[in-house]
Write a protein that holds these residues in place. Structure first.
Motif, PDB file in Angstrom:
ATOM      1  N   UNK A 243       1.218   9.067   1.958  1.00 46.57           N
ATOM      2  CA  UNK A 243       0.394  10.031   2.685  1.00 46.57           C
ATOM      3  C   UNK A 243       0.934  10.247   4.097  1.00 46.57           C
ATOM      4  N   UNK A 244       1.350   9.144   4.742  1.00 46.83           N
ATOM      5  CA  UNK A 244       1.900   9.254   6.096  1.00 46.83           C
ATOM      6  C   UNK A 244       3.209  10.042   6.097  1.00 46.83           C
ATOM      7  N   UNK A 245       4.061   9.807   5.115  1.00 50.55           N
ATOM      8  CA  UNK A 245       5.342  10.512   5.044  1.00 50.55           C
ATOM      9  C   UNK A 245       5.144  12.001   4.752  1.00 50.55           C
TER      10      UNK A 245
ATOM     11  N   UNK B 211       6.046  13.721  -2.445  1.00 53.13           N
ATOM     12  CA  UNK B 211       6.260  12.656  -3.438  1.00 53.13           C
ATOM     13  C   UNK B 211       5.961  13.172  -4.830  1.00 53.13           C
ATOM     14  N   UNK B 212       6.871  12.902  -5.753  1.00 51.39           N
ATOM     15  CA  UNK B 212       6.686  13.279  -7.159  1.00 51.39           C
ATOM     16  C   UNK B 212       7.002  12.079  -8.040  1.00 51.39           C
TER      17      UNK B 212
ATOM     18  N   UNK C 267       0.854  -1.190   0.000  1.00 54.55           N
ATOM     19  CA  UNK C 267       0.000   0.000   0.000  1.00 54.55           C
ATOM     20  C   UNK C 267       0.893   1.244   0.000  1.00 54.55           C
ATOM     21  N   UNK C 268       1.415   1.583  -1.169  1.00 53.36           N
ATOM     22  CA  UNK C 268       2.306   2.739  -1.268  1.00 53.36           C
ATOM     23  C   UNK C 268       1.578   4.051  -1.013  1.00 53.36           C
ATOM     24  N   UNK C 269       0.319   4.120  -1.421  1.00 53.85           N
ATOM     25  CA  UNK C 269      -0.434   5.369  -1.265  1.00 53.85           C
ATOM     26  C   UNK C 269      -0.538   5.756   0.207  1.00 53.85           C
TER      27      UNK C 269
ATOM     28  N   UNK D 205       9.779   9.724  -6.545  1.00 53.29           N
ATOM     29  CA  UNK D 205      10.901  10.316  -5.813  1.00 53.29           C
ATOM     30  C   UNK D 205      10.369  11.162  -4.666  1.00 53.29           C
ATOM     31  N   UNK D 206      10.996  10.993  -3.497  1.00 46.46           N
ATOM     32  CA  UNK D 206      10.617  11.730  -2.290  1.00 46.46           C
ATOM     33  C   UNK D 206      11.588  12.893  -2.079  1.00 46.46           C
TER      34      UNK D 206
END
Length: 335
Positions: free
Chosen positions: A310-312, A320-321, A304-306, A329-330
């Motif tokens: 969102x948490x980060x 995040x882009x 669950x990357x989304x 990329x963060x």
């Protein structure tokens, strides 16, 4: 290859000798076999002990045929029989003895092949794709959980049970059988136990072994001596023979991934992203390597990357882009 596969797990369905076991052997050996089909195979296998016996017999026959496929004597006998049956003179008086001789030759070669073979060993390969987890039960009753992008080879005989971990992470809940020791080969090391639950992670030449319950002995073929693990302990080794002493294993973390979650307690961000990237073809990267020093705690669902992003963004001021179809990329959020 189009193969008709069973779709019913009803124990009252047609018996195991109706060709379904052979169809499964052929399909599972195909690179086109899907995770859905493997799950259907597991359900069919669990439906009846007769299905397990039929599949083992079909797999052994498949392996025997593969071993004999390159036998020159067998190939020559097959060519003789084919030429004789293809001629119109097949009904002449000399054909019957010749055909019988060819048949006897084939039977003799097959018999000799079996005599040359060692005691039957059941070898089955299991694997998962990126993002896939798979739970299965081996023929001896051992429960196995395969993590993402994992491959193992199981070799069972009347005297031993051996698993080779090719890559990835596996949890074993071993069925007790003192007459047949259970061992796992990973890299240059071997893990031996009787009736325990433990995990093995193989990443390249690095191997980590963690014990949840029971007791295991870990030996490295290049090391002077091995180590015995107690519940809640882990160790690591590599191809050089280096083996770390037993150290504490966080059981809450170890027991989380088989249930579909990843637990992080004050872990570096770069380590968290490495772990999450194992479950997705879309990789998370850091624009600045110094961001990897950020410590993160939390429970994240596998794949669950989304939710992670969102948490980060909310808790650690990151942005995040998407840089490509397979890369996000963060960056540090200046605002």
């Amino acid at each position: 290859m189009n193969t008709t596969l069973p779709t019913s797990t009803n124990a009252n369905a047609p018996g195991p000798h109706d060709g379904r076991a052979e169809a499964w052997v052929a399909r599972l050996d195909s690179p086109e076999c899907t995770p859905h089909e493997r799950a259907e195979f597991e359900r069919w296998l669990d439906a009846s002990p007769a299905h397990v016996a039929a599949y083992v017999a079909a797999e052994r026959a498949h392996q025997a045929a593969a071993q004999l496929a390159g036998d020159e004597m067998l190939q020559a006998a097959a060519r003789i029989a084919w030429r004789q049956t293809g001629r119109e003179r097949a009904r002449s008086r000399w054909w019957a003895p010749a055909a019988m001789a060819a048949s006897l030759l084939v039977a003799t070669v097959v018999g000799v092949g079996w005599l040359r073979s060692p005691a039957p060993v059941e070898s089955l390969r299991y694997a998962t794709q990126v993002g896939e987890q798979r739970s299965l039960r081996l023929a001896d009753g051992t429960q196995v959980m395969l993590d993402t992008d994992t491959a193992i080879l199981a070799r069972f005989s009347g005297e031993r049970r051996e698993i080779e971990v090719d890559r990835g992470r596996v949890q074993f809940q071993v069925a007790a059988d003192p007459a047949r020791p259970f061992s796992v080969i990973a890299g240059t090391g071997t893990i031996r136990d009787i009736g325990t639950t433990f995990q093995v992670l193989k990443n390249g030449s690095e191997v980590n072994v963690g014990l949840i319950e029971g007791e295991v002995q870990v030996s490295n073929g290049l090391a002077q001596a091995g180590s015995t693990l107690r519940p809640g302990q882990q160790l690591s080794y590599d191809h050089s023979g280096r083996m770390t002493p037993p150290e504490p294993l966080d059981l809450s973390v170890a027991e989380s991934w088989p249930s579909g979650d990843l637990v992080f307690k004050n872990r570096r961000l770069d380590a968290l992203l490495t772990e999450m990237n194992r479950y997705s073809a879309t990789k998370l990267r850091l624009a600045d390597p110094n961001l990897g020093k950020i410590t993160v705690s939390g429970v994240f669902h596998i794949g669950d990357q989304a939710a992670l992003l969102e948490a980060l963004e909310q808790g650690w001021s990151l942005k995040a882009e998407r840089a490509a179809d397979d890369e996000i990329v963060l960056h540090r959020n200046p605002g």
